[in-house]
Design a protein around this motif. Structure first.
Motif, short mmCIF file in Angstrom:
data_model
loop_
_atom_site.label_atom_id
_atom_site.label_comp_id
_atom_site.label_asym_id
_atom_site.label_seq_id
_atom_site.Cartn_x
_atom_site.Cartn_y
_atom_site.Cartn_z
N TYR A 247 0.82 -1.21 0.00
CA TYR A 247 0.00 0.00 0.00
C TYR A 247 0.86 1.26 0.00
O TYR A 247 0.49 2.27 -0.61
CB TYR A 247 -0.94 0.00 1.21
CG TYR A 247 -2.15 -0.89 1.03
CD1 TYR A 247 -3.40 -0.37 0.73
CD2 TYR A 247 -2.05 -2.27 1.16
CE1 TYR A 247 -4.51 -1.17 0.55
CE2 TYR A 247 -3.15 -3.10 0.99
CZ TYR A 247 -4.38 -2.54 0.68
OH TYR A 247 -5.46 -3.35 0.50
N ARG A 248 1.98 1.22 0.68
CA ARG A 248 2.86 2.39 0.71
C ARG A 248 3.75 2.42 -0.53
O ARG A 248 4.16 1.38 -1.05
CB ARG A 248 3.71 2.39 1.98
CG ARG A 248 2.88 2.58 3.25
CD ARG A 248 3.74 2.59 4.51
NE ARG A 248 2.92 2.74 5.70
CZ ARG A 248 2.56 3.92 6.21
NH1 ARG A 248 2.98 5.04 5.65
NH2 ARG A 248 1.80 3.98 7.30
N PRO A 317 -9.15 3.06 6.48
CA PRO A 317 -8.31 3.94 7.31
C PRO A 317 -8.85 4.11 8.72
O PRO A 317 -8.08 4.14 9.69
CB PRO A 317 -8.32 5.25 6.52
CG PRO A 317 -8.54 4.84 5.10
CD PRO A 317 -9.51 3.69 5.19
N ASP A 321 -6.56 1.81 10.69
CA ASP A 321 -5.50 2.81 10.57
C ASP A 321 -4.67 2.53 9.32
O ASP A 321 -3.46 2.67 9.31
CB ASP A 321 -4.61 2.81 11.82
CG ASP A 321 -3.74 4.06 11.90
OD1 ASP A 321 -4.13 5.10 11.35
OD2 ASP A 321 -2.65 3.98 12.51
N TYR A 323 -3.05 2.69 5.60
CA TYR A 323 -2.48 3.69 4.71
C TYR A 323 -2.98 3.43 3.29
O TYR A 323 -2.93 2.30 2.79
CB TYR A 323 -0.96 3.62 4.74
CG TYR A 323 -0.27 4.61 3.82
CD1 TYR A 323 0.19 5.82 4.30
CD2 TYR A 323 -0.07 4.31 2.46
CE1 TYR A 323 0.82 6.74 3.46
CE2 TYR A 323 0.56 5.22 1.62
CZ TYR A 323 1.01 6.42 2.13
OH TYR A 323 1.63 7.32 1.30
N HIS A 324 -3.45 4.49 2.62
CA HIS A 324 -3.77 4.44 1.19
C HIS A 324 -3.07 5.62 0.52
O HIS A 324 -3.14 6.75 1.04
CB HIS A 324 -5.27 4.54 0.95
CG HIS A 324 -6.03 3.29 1.22
ND1 HIS A 324 -6.38 2.39 0.23
CD2 HIS A 324 -6.48 2.75 2.38
CE1 HIS A 324 -7.04 1.37 0.76
NE2 HIS A 324 -7.11 1.56 2.06
N PRO A 325 -2.40 5.41 -0.60
CA PRO A 325 -1.81 6.55 -1.31
C PRO A 325 -2.89 7.49 -1.82
O PRO A 325 -4.00 7.06 -2.14
CB PRO A 325 -1.04 5.88 -2.46
CG PRO A 325 -1.73 4.57 -2.67
CD PRO A 325 -2.21 4.14 -1.31
N THR A 350 -4.46 17.34 5.84
CA THR A 350 -5.27 16.27 6.42
C THR A 350 -6.53 16.15 5.56
O THR A 350 -7.32 17.09 5.48
CB THR A 350 -5.63 16.58 7.88
OG1 THR A 350 -4.43 16.59 8.66
CG2 THR A 350 -6.59 15.54 8.43
N CYS A 363 -5.99 10.65 5.65
CA CYS A 363 -4.58 10.83 5.98
C CYS A 363 -4.45 12.06 6.87
O CYS A 363 -5.33 12.92 6.89
CB CYS A 363 -3.72 11.00 4.72
SG CYS A 363 -3.99 12.55 3.84
N ARG A 366 -0.30 14.78 5.47
CA ARG A 366 0.45 14.22 4.35
C ARG A 366 0.77 15.33 3.35
O ARG A 366 -0.08 16.15 3.03
CB ARG A 366 -0.33 13.10 3.68
CG ARG A 366 0.56 12.33 2.67
CD ARG A 366 -0.15 11.15 2.08
NE ARG A 366 -0.70 10.26 3.07
CZ ARG A 366 -1.42 9.18 2.78
NH1 ARG A 366 -1.69 8.91 1.50
NH2 ARG A 366 -1.91 8.41 3.72
#
Length: 440
Positions: A247-248, A317, A321, A323-325, A350, A363, A366
């Protein structure tokens, strides 16, 4: 159809054409799920090449969209279903009984009633039971067909504690009791065909040791079961799915060849075939969620970018918690078009949805190009457990889904409106008005 050698092991959010994504929002509205069927096929072919001798089932719970089920079934996958509703979807997608495995956890009575009725029309369907109680309930309904036992191997792995199923007491019969339970089931007339376990969801490369140990325990158990059943053996040993995707942006994809080699080596010599049931691996990077910016607010310590998607649209998320780009496709489309005005300052932002919960954020802080009202943001790796976990909290309608297949695009799921949200309530109210009071 893209040749497998030309298909990258992971499709990053940056690989999607920003102008195409922005135009989809212009035509179909926002928020909008987009799924690329050719990428689904590529992922299937890659996994098939790594596991050429295995039976591959698609875990429908990852994305039950009918177009996805049809695409994977036509590519060669069977369908693993966690509910009666998923079994119906599988059959509606053209699957035959021998292509369907029902693997429920604590199945409700109405599910078992429906399933046993379906089994009578599709006697090759396989049912996986995770408790002796479930076996008894099947027998009470007259089921004596193909039976697989879900076992609990005592080893869990995955991207979050909530999805590490291999050691959770909720899932399966303790492995040390499996031989006894299956022998009893065979004596009662069930057609015992397999054992099943699932270590968890989103297993990464650094968890390969846990995967290897889990598979080794399944191989040992299969040999014990075969001996207990008089050497008749099992048709298959199902070691679940759980193959993770990165995902990252800086995470590397799974080396499928290494996973396959470790799986075969750990399983050992067996007459039974290996069965795997990935879900996320096929669809995660085939999907994106598009959402429009409606509010930009300078807060004390950050800039809040309000969008029209929220935790009701994509829950991962808030729940894990996860993470999604995220990408601003309006900015990137303008840059690709040579627009000199596309350059924007990058700053921490945010991205938050419209739900009245502090957890409704995609997010925090970011760094992204400065957002403006009307921009379209793309949230990557949304093809797995995106729409499947969407809900109507705050009485919010669920979004539309479109699929892309080459140059063809079509709506695969209509967008809901508020009337769709309240229609069941109105129908129930109308029913009460026409039903005599109790006692009459």
């Amino acid at each position: 159809m893209t040749d497998l050698a030309e298909s990258p092991a992971v499709r990053r959010l940056a690989d999607w054409d920003p102008a195409d994504l922005q135009s989809l929002v212009g035509e179909y509205g926002s928020p909008l799920y987009v799924l690329d069927l050719e990428r689904v096929r590529q992922n299937y072919r890659r996994l098939e090449a790594a596991f050429p001798d295995a039976e591959i089932l698609y875990a429908v719970k990852a994305n039950a969209l009918g177009d996805v089920l049809t695409t994977l079934r036509e590519a060669g996958a069977g369908l693993e279903c966690a509910s009666a509703g998923e079994v119906k979807r599988a059959l509606d997608a053209g699957a035959s009984g021998d292509e369907v495995h029902y693997t429920a956890v604590n199945p409700p009575a109405r599910d078992l009633d429906w399933l046993v009725d379906a089994w009578r029309d599709h006697p090759d369907l396989t049912v996986t039971a995770g408790s002796e109680d479930t076996i008894d309930r099947l027998a009470d309904r007259g089921y004596n067909g193909r039976l697989c036992l879900r076992v609990n191997p005592g080893i869990g792995a995955g991207h979050h504690e909530k999805v590490r199923t291999g050691a959770a007491a909720k899932f399966g019969v303790p492995a040390e009791r499996a031989v006894e339970v299956l022998a009893n089931a065979a004596d009662r007339g069930f057609d015992v065909v397999g054992i099943h376990a699932h270590v968890g969801s989103g297993v990464s490369s650094d968890q390969l040791d846990a995967h290897r140990e889990f598979v080794a325990r399944m191989g040992d158990l299969a040999r014990d079961v075969s001996e207990a059943l008089g050497g008749s053996g099992l048709e298959f040993v199902d070691v679940g799915g759980g193959f993770g995707v990165p995902y990252r942006e800086d995470e590397e994809p799974l080396e499928l060849g290494s996973v396959a080699d470790a799986t075969r080596e750990a399983l050992g010599e067996l007459d039974a075939r290996l069965t795997i049931e990935p879900g996320r691996y096929f669809v995660a990077d085939a999907g994106v969620l598009l959402t429009a910016v409606n509010t930009v607010k300078a807060a004390r310590e950050t800039t809040v970018v309000g969008v029209d998607a929220g935790m009701t649209t994509l829950l991962r998320p808030a729940m894990y918690d996860a993470y999604h780009p995220i990408r601003n496709v309006t900015v990137d489309a303008a840059a690709a078009n040579g627009d000199d005005g596309s350059e924007r300052e990058r700053l921490p932002q945010t991205v938050a949805g419209p739900i009245c919960e502090s957890g409704d954020v995609f997010c925090s802080d970011r760094e992204l190009p400065k957002s403006e009202r009307g921009d379209v943001l793309a949230i990557g790796n949304a093809g797995a457990y995106g729409y499947e976990m969407a809900n109507q909290y705050n009485s919010r309608p669920r979004p539309a889904s479109v699929v892309v297949d080459g140059n063809a695009v079509w709506v695969s799921r209509q967008r809901e409106d508020v009337e769709d949200v309240i229609r069941p309530e109105r129908a129930a109210s109308d029913g009460l008005k026409t039903t005599p009071p109790r006692g009459e």
